[in-house]
Design a protein around this motif. Sequence first.
Motif, PDB file in Angstrom:
ATOM      1  N   HIS A  26       0.802  -1.215   0.000  1.00 53.21           N
ATOM      2  CA  HIS A  26       0.000   0.000   0.000  1.00 53.21           C
ATOM      3  C   HIS A  26       0.841   1.274   0.000  1.00 53.21           C
ATOM      4  CE1 HIS A  26      -3.630  -2.297   0.350  1.00 53.21           C
ATOM      5  NE2 HIS A  26      -3.207  -2.876   1.462  1.00 53.21           N
ATOM      6  N   LEU A  27       2.154   1.127  -0.145  1.00 51.49           N
ATOM      7  CA  LEU A  27       3.048   2.272  -0.228  1.00 51.49           C
ATOM      8  C   LEU A  27       3.795   2.235  -1.559  1.00 51.49           C
ATOM      9  CD1 LEU A  27       4.619   2.287   3.355  1.00 51.49           C
ATOM     10  CD2 LEU A  27       2.906   3.869   2.450  1.00 51.49           C
ATOM     11  N   PRO A  28       3.164   2.655  -2.651  1.00 49.77           N
ATOM     12  CA  PRO A  28       3.799   2.596  -3.963  1.00 49.77           C
ATOM     13  C   PRO A  28       4.911   3.637  -4.107  1.00 49.77           C
ATOM     14  CG  PRO A  28       1.633   3.615  -4.125  1.00 49.77           C
ATOM     15  CD  PRO A  28       1.803   3.168  -2.706  1.00 49.77           C
ATOM     16  N   ALA A  29       6.122   3.165  -4.245  1.00 47.82           N
ATOM     17  CA  ALA A  29       7.289   4.047  -4.315  1.00 47.82           C
ATOM     18  C   ALA A  29       7.173   5.053  -5.456  1.00 47.82           C
ATOM     19  CB  ALA A  29       8.560   3.211  -4.468  1.00 47.82           C
ATOM     20  N   ASN A  30       6.647   4.636  -6.601  1.00 47.57           N
ATOM     21  CA  ASN A  30       6.543   5.543  -7.746  1.00 47.57           C
ATOM     22  C   ASN A  30       5.614   6.721  -7.453  1.00 47.57           C
ATOM     23  OD1 ASN A  30       4.403   3.648  -7.741  1.00 47.57           O
ATOM     24  ND2 ASN A  30       4.098   3.858  -9.936  1.00 47.57           N
ATOM     25  N   GLN A  31       4.510   6.482  -6.785  1.00 47.57           N
ATOM     26  CA  GLN A  31       3.590   7.567  -6.459  1.00 47.57           C
ATOM     27  C   GLN A  31       4.177   8.497  -5.407  1.00 47.57           C
ATOM     28  OE1 GLN A  31      -0.457   6.323  -5.621  1.00 47.57           O
ATOM     29  NE2 GLN A  31      -0.306   4.666  -7.108  1.00 47.57           N
ATOM     30  N   ILE A  32       4.902   7.927  -4.455  1.00 48.12           N
ATOM     31  CA  ILE A  32       5.537   8.745  -3.417  1.00 48.12           C
ATOM     32  C   ILE A  32       6.624   9.623  -4.037  1.00 48.12           C
ATOM     33  CG2 ILE A  32       6.955   8.654  -1.326  1.00 48.12           C
ATOM     34  CD1 ILE A  32       5.329   6.087  -0.586  1.00 48.12           C
ATOM     35  N   ALA A  33       7.436   9.074  -4.916  1.00 44.11           N
ATOM     36  CA  ALA A  33       8.489   9.846  -5.582  1.00 44.11           C
ATOM     37  C   ALA A  33       7.886  10.979  -6.411  1.00 44.11           C
ATOM     38  CB  ALA A  33       9.346   8.937  -6.463  1.00 44.11           C
ATOM     39  N   ALA A  34       6.827  10.685  -7.143  1.00 43.89           N
ATOM     40  CA  ALA A  34       6.174  11.710  -7.959  1.00 43.89           C
ATOM     41  C   ALA A  34       5.618  12.828  -7.085  1.00 43.89           C
ATOM     42  CB  ALA A  34       5.065  11.091  -8.809  1.00 43.89           C
ATOM     43  N   TYR A  35       5.024  12.467  -5.959  1.00 42.43           N
ATOM     44  CA  TYR A  35       4.456  13.460  -5.045  1.00 42.43           C
ATOM     45  C   TYR A  35       5.559  14.341  -4.456  1.00 42.43           C
ATOM     46  CZ  TYR A  35       1.562  15.451  -1.335  1.00 42.43           C
ATOM     47  OH  TYR A  35       0.888  16.321  -0.510  1.00 42.43           O
ATOM     48  N   VAL A  36       6.620  13.740  -3.968  1.00 41.60           N
ATOM     49  CA  VAL A  36       7.710  14.492  -3.343  1.00 41.60           C
ATOM     50  C   VAL A  36       8.334  15.470  -4.337  1.00 41.60           C
ATOM     51  CG1 VAL A  36      10.037  14.268  -2.372  1.00 41.60           C
ATOM     52  CG2 VAL A  36       8.209  12.780  -1.561  1.00 41.60           C
ATOM     53  N   CYS A  37       8.455  15.088  -5.590  1.00 48.46           N
ATOM     54  CA  CYS A  37       9.139  15.913  -6.590  1.00 48.46           C
ATOM     55  C   CYS A  37       8.220  16.872  -7.349  1.00 48.46           C
ATOM     56  CB  CYS A  37       9.855  15.016  -7.590  1.00 48.46           C
ATOM     57  SG  CYS A  37      11.191  14.047  -6.860  1.00 48.46           S
ATOM     58  N   LYS A  38       6.932  16.740  -7.176  1.00 50.90           N
ATOM     59  CA  LYS A  38       5.975  17.548  -7.941  1.00 50.90           C
ATOM     60  C   LYS A  38       6.227  19.052  -7.748  1.00 50.90           C
ATOM     61  CE  LYS A  38       1.061  18.163  -8.746  1.00 50.90           C
ATOM     62  NZ  LYS A  38      -0.286  17.755  -8.325  1.00 50.90           N
ATOM     63  N   GLY A  39       6.419  19.737  -8.851  1.00 51.17           N
ATOM     64  CA  GLY A  39       6.627  21.176  -8.826  1.00 51.17           C
ATOM     65  C   GLY A  39       8.047  21.623  -8.540  1.00 51.17           C
ATOM     66  N   ILE A  40       8.900  20.708  -8.100  1.00 50.48           N
ATOM     67  CA  ILE A  40      10.292  21.060  -7.804  1.00 50.48           C
ATOM     68  C   ILE A  40      11.277  20.143  -8.513  1.00 50.48           C
ATOM     69  CG2 ILE A  40       9.858  22.221  -5.601  1.00 50.48           C
ATOM     70  CD1 ILE A  40      10.602  19.606  -4.148  1.00 50.48           C
ATOM     71  N   GLY A  41      10.753  19.249  -9.332  1.00 54.76           N
ATOM     72  CA  GLY A  41      11.605  18.307 -10.053  1.00 54.76           C
ATOM     73  C   GLY A  41      10.749  17.265 -10.733  1.00 54.76           C
ATOM     74  N   SER A  42      11.256  16.055 -10.813  1.00 57.71           N
ATOM     75  CA  SER A  42      10.485  14.960 -11.404  1.00 57.71           C
ATOM     76  C   SER A  42      10.833  13.660 -10.708  1.00 57.71           C
ATOM     77  CB  SER A  42      10.767  14.840 -12.908  1.00 57.71           C
ATOM     78  OG  SER A  42      12.134  14.542 -13.118  1.00 57.71           O
ATOM     79  N   GLY A  43       9.841  12.781 -10.601  1.00 59.40           N
ATOM     80  CA  GLY A  43      10.065  11.507  -9.943  1.00 59.40           C
ATOM     81  C   GLY A  43       9.131  10.442 -10.467  1.00 59.40           C
ATOM     82  N   GLY A  44       9.523   9.198 -10.316  1.00 60.52           N
ATOM     83  CA  GLY A  44       8.711   8.078 -10.763  1.00 60.52           C
ATOM     84  C   GLY A  44       9.485   6.787 -10.613  1.00 60.52           C
ATOM     85  N   GLY A  45       8.950   5.754 -11.201  1.00 57.83           N
ATOM     86  CA  GLY A  45       9.610   4.458 -11.127  1.00 57.83           C
ATOM     87  C   GLY A  45       8.614   3.332 -11.076  1.00 57.83           C
TER      88      GLY A  45
END
Length: 90
Positions: A26-45
């Motif tokens: 229930h803790l999808p790393a790709n969604q967490i990375a995207a959220y953390v980087c939103k507006g200040i960079g880019s994230g995913g996986g």
Amino acid sequence: DSIFLSFVYTESGDGYQISIRTCHKHLPANQIAAYVCKGIGSGGGHGKKAGGRIDKKRLQERYGDTSVFDVIEKLLRCSIDEVCPGFCIS
């Protein structure tokens, strides 16, 4: 106690590299990375492994003089609250 998620970052040139690993369904790393980087960079996986890049200039424009650690910690907690409501982190 169990560890379900790990998060590391390092300064790299004009930004920060981040890496997330999780073993909780229930803790999808790709969604967490995207959220953390939103507006200040880019994230995913992928669901269990993800990463991203945070731009120093964008970080400073959005969060001023707040330390990168404090910004990331806040965003990480908010992302978990959003993607997995009710999941308790300490």
